[in-house]
Design an enzyme around this catalytic site. Structure first.
Site, PDB file in Angstrom:
ATOM      1  N   SER A  40     -20.460  31.288  22.787  1.00 37.85           N
ATOM      2  CA  SER A  40     -19.396  30.601  22.178  1.00 37.85           C
ATOM      3  C   SER A  40     -18.264  30.588  23.182  1.00 37.85           C
ATOM      4  O   SER A  40     -17.383  29.778  23.153  1.00 37.85           O
ATOM      5  CB  SER A  40     -18.941  31.153  20.877  1.00 37.85           C
ATOM      6  OG  SER A  40     -20.100  31.246  20.101  1.00 37.85           O
ATOM      7  N   HIS A  50     -24.164  24.848  23.753  1.00 39.07           N
ATOM      8  CA  HIS A  50     -23.500  25.562  22.643  1.00 39.07           C
ATOM      9  C   HIS A  50     -23.829  24.686  21.454  1.00 39.07           C
ATOM     10  O   HIS A  50     -23.268  23.478  21.098  1.00 39.07           O
ATOM     11  CB  HIS A  50     -21.986  25.632  23.109  1.00 39.07           C
ATOM     12  CG  HIS A  50     -21.223  26.133  21.984  1.00 39.07           C
ATOM     13  ND1 HIS A  50     -20.065  25.839  21.603  1.00 39.07           N
ATOM     14  CD2 HIS A  50     -21.342  27.420  21.374  1.00 39.07           C
ATOM     15  CE1 HIS A  50     -19.499  26.559  20.762  1.00 39.07           C
ATOM     16  NE2 HIS A  50     -20.494  27.560  20.487  1.00 39.07           N
ATOM     17  N   GLU A  65     -22.522  21.074  22.838  1.00 47.42           N
ATOM     18  CA  GLU A  65     -21.896  20.863  23.991  1.00 47.42           C
ATOM     19  C   GLU A  65     -22.899  21.463  25.326  1.00 47.42           C
ATOM     20  O   GLU A  65     -23.336  22.598  25.265  1.00 47.42           O
ATOM     21  CB  GLU A  65     -20.673  21.872  23.739  1.00 47.42           C
ATOM     22  CG  GLU A  65     -19.654  21.732  22.773  1.00 47.42           C
ATOM     23  CD  GLU A  65     -18.295  22.321  22.660  1.00 47.42           C
ATOM     24  OE1 GLU A  65     -17.340  22.080  22.077  1.00 47.42           O
ATOM     25  OE2 GLU A  65     -18.651  23.598  23.091  1.00 47.42           O
TER      26      GLU A  65
HETATM   27  N1  LIG Z   1     -22.311  32.475  14.613  1.00 52.12           N
HETATM   28  C1  LIG Z   1     -21.660  31.291  15.110  1.00 52.12           C
HETATM   29  O1  LIG Z   1     -21.094  30.637  14.388  1.00 52.12           O
HETATM   30  C2  LIG Z   1     -22.127  30.936  16.575  1.00 52.12           C
HETATM   31  C3  LIG Z   1     -21.934  29.444  16.717  1.00 52.12           C
HETATM   32  C4  LIG Z   1     -22.296  29.093  17.976  1.00 52.12           C
HETATM   33  C5  LIG Z   1     -22.645  30.050  18.961  1.00 52.12           C
HETATM   34  N2  LIG Z   1     -22.917  31.397  18.818  1.00 52.12           N
HETATM   35  C6  LIG Z   1     -23.306  32.219  19.504  1.00 52.12           C
HETATM   36  O2  LIG Z   1     -24.841  32.490  19.530  1.00 52.12           O
HETATM   37  C7  LIG Z   1     -25.072  33.861  19.900  1.00 52.12           C
HETATM   38  C8  LIG Z   1     -25.502  34.817  18.724  1.00 52.12           C
HETATM   39  O3  LIG Z   1     -24.756  34.703  17.756  1.00 52.12           O
HETATM   40  P1  LIG Z   1     -25.126  34.910  16.208  1.00 52.12           P
HETATM   41  O4  LIG Z   1     -24.105  34.575  15.460  1.00 52.12           O
HETATM   42  O5  LIG Z   1     -26.594  34.391  15.756  1.00 52.12           O
HETATM   43  O6  LIG Z   1     -25.219  36.736  16.489  1.00 52.12           O
HETATM   44  P2  LIG Z   1     -26.058  37.838  15.429  1.00 52.12           P
HETATM   45  O7  LIG Z   1     -25.375  38.931  15.767  1.00 52.12           O
HETATM   46  O8  LIG Z   1     -26.491  37.189  14.198  1.00 52.12           O
HETATM   47  O9  LIG Z   1     -27.309  37.460  16.083  1.00 52.12           O
HETATM   48  C9  LIG Z   1     -27.581  38.079  17.602  1.00 52.12           C
HETATM   49  C10 LIG Z   1     -29.102  38.371  17.368  1.00 52.12           C
HETATM   50  O10 LIG Z   1     -29.395  38.796  18.606  1.00 52.12           O
HETATM   51  C11 LIG Z   1     -30.431  39.749  18.836  1.00 52.12           C
HETATM   52  N3  LIG Z   1     -30.352  40.561  19.942  1.00 52.12           N
HETATM   53  C12 LIG Z   1     -29.536  41.541  20.493  1.00 52.12           C
HETATM   54  N4  LIG Z   1     -29.662  41.949  21.696  1.00 52.12           N
HETATM   55  C13 LIG Z   1     -30.730  41.399  22.403  1.00 52.12           C
HETATM   56  C14 LIG Z   1     -31.340  41.244  23.265  1.00 52.12           C
HETATM   57  N5  LIG Z   1     -30.639  42.076  24.339  1.00 52.12           N
HETATM   58  N6  LIG Z   1     -32.260  40.380  23.392  1.00 52.12           N
HETATM   59  C15 LIG Z   1     -32.808  39.651  22.295  1.00 52.12           C
HETATM   60  N7  LIG Z   1     -32.114  39.692  21.175  1.00 52.12           N
HETATM   61  C16 LIG Z   1     -30.911  40.416  21.064  1.00 52.12           C
HETATM   62  C17 LIG Z   1     -30.147  40.742  17.556  1.00 52.12           C
HETATM   63  O11 LIG Z   1     -31.202  41.573  17.135  1.00 52.12           O
HETATM   64  C18 LIG Z   1     -29.744  39.631  16.620  1.00 52.12           C
HETATM   65  O12 LIG Z   1     -30.560  39.108  15.786  1.00 52.12           O
HETATM   66  C19 LIG Z   1     -23.941  34.559  20.512  1.00 52.12           C
HETATM   67  O13 LIG Z   1     -23.695  34.570  21.697  1.00 52.12           O
HETATM   68  C20 LIG Z   1     -22.719  33.746  19.698  1.00 52.12           C
HETATM   69  O14 LIG Z   1     -21.220  33.676  20.619  1.00 52.12           O
HETATM   70  C21 LIG Z   1     -22.382  31.831  17.447  1.00 52.12           C
END
Ligand SMILES: NC(=O)c1ccc[n+]([C@@H]2O[C@H](COP(=O)([O-])OP(=O)(O)OC[C@H]3O[C@@H](n4cnc5c(N)ncnc54)[C@H](O)[C@@H]3O)[C@@H](O)[C@H]2O)c1
Length: 270
Positions: free
Chosen positions: A106, A127, A139
């Site tokens: 993000s 993204h 994006e």
């Molecule tokens: N939550 C949102 O609204 C949103 C929107 C767009 C982008 N993102 C991006 O997406 C990514 C994930 O966000 P999220 O909200 O799903 O987070 P989250 O914490 O819910 O999920 C992250 C997942 O990654 C796994 N993980 C941790 N370390 C790891 C590793 N080394 N290898 C593989 N898996 C691993 C964890 O087990 C977890 O299930 C981040 O980069 C975040 O910025 C989030």
């Protein structure tokens, strides 16, 4: 986000390898995908055969090496630069030279993530927005080193998956978060300045500004920790005060009130 993106890819007809850090988390992700595809069947948007075929295309693993045959890898792990850089260095060792390595970050710099690899030209940002299966925007983020062919291929992939991709440079917050994060922080500050409840603030913005969802409900959906992290990253890079996370969000984070995913944020969730 990872499960949501996997769901999009499955419904678009792709063979998908999902990688989590434990079998338990893999099962949870699979369960989520099954749940949402089941709901789509109930609502008549998908037939049973399509659901079964989509689920049949999903393989899960805990091993990065299992991603070796993938043409496109979309990373959605924790929003930590070191963890992402470590993973991209490993992906590069495992995947083919032609594979596109995309990050769903993000607010981190795609350029810095790409810098952990020897082939930064194959690294881009893809993204997605939360919930990924529902929100059409993707994006497609290019760094100065990205191959235009990798950018074009990711754009075309997103279109084939029924998404609405847009291209942009690797600048802090890309397009939507650059605008939305300081705006949401303003909303949270207004809670205290105007002594207004979360419910009333959401009511005000949905009814007065035509927002489809109130700012507090939206931050709960995004996750307080993710939003705080993105705010800190934007503030760190662009230095505008309103980009920094409001005190109230830092307190909520310290109390473990992370929004929907923890069962409590501005609102409580069953
Ligand atoms: N939550 C949102 O609204 C949103 C929107 C767009 C982008 N993102 C991006 O997406 C990514 C994930 O966000 P999220 O909200 O799903 O987070 P989250 O914490 O819910 O999920 C992250 C997942 O990654 C796994 N993980 C941790 N370390 C790891 C590793 N080394 N290898 C593989 N898996 C691993 C964890 O087990 C977890 O299930 C981040 O980069 C975040 O910025 C989030």
């Amino acid at each position: 986000m990872g499960a949501g993106i996997a769901q999009i890819a499955l419904l678009a007809g792709n063979e998908v390898v999902g990688r989590e850090v434990s079998e338990e988390l893999n099962e949870r992700a699979r369960g989520r995908i099954e749940h949402y595809l089941g709901r789509a069947v109930e609502k008549g948007r998908l037939d049973v055969a399509e659901r079964d075929a989509a689920l049949g295309r999903l393989r899960t693993t805990t091993e990065v090496a299992e991603l070796a045959g993938c043409e496109l890898v979309i990373e959605a792990i924790v929003e930590e630069l070191d963890a992402k850089r470590e993973l991209f260095a490993e992906l590069e060792r495992v995947c083919s030279h032609e594979a596109i390595l995309a990050t769903n970050t993000s607010a981190l710099s795609v350029t810095e993530i790409a810098g952990a690899t020897e082939r930064p030209q194959r690294v881009i940002g893809m993204h997605f927005f939360n919930p990924a299966p529902l929100l059409p925007l993707v994006e497609i983020v290019r760094t100065e080193q990205s191959d235009e062919s990798a950018v074009d291929a990711a754009y075309a992939w997103a279109e084939r998956a029924g998404k609405q991709p847009v291209r942009c440079n690797d600048t802090p917050g890309f397009i939507v978060n650059r605008i939305l994060i300081p705006l949401l922080n303003d909303c949270v500050r207004v809670l205290d300045e105007a002594k207004v409840s979360a419910e009333d603030l959401d009511k005000a913005m949905t009814n007065g500004a035509g927002w489809p969802m109130g700012p507090c409900a939206l931050i709960d959906l995004i996750g307080i920790d993710i939003h705080v992290h993105a705010s800190e990253a934007l503030h760190g890079k662009l230095g505008e005060e309103r980009m920094g996370p409001p005190e109230r969000l830092l307190t909520m984070q310290a109390e473990g009130k992370l929004g929907r995913k923890s069962g409590e944020g501005f609102y409580r969730y069953e």
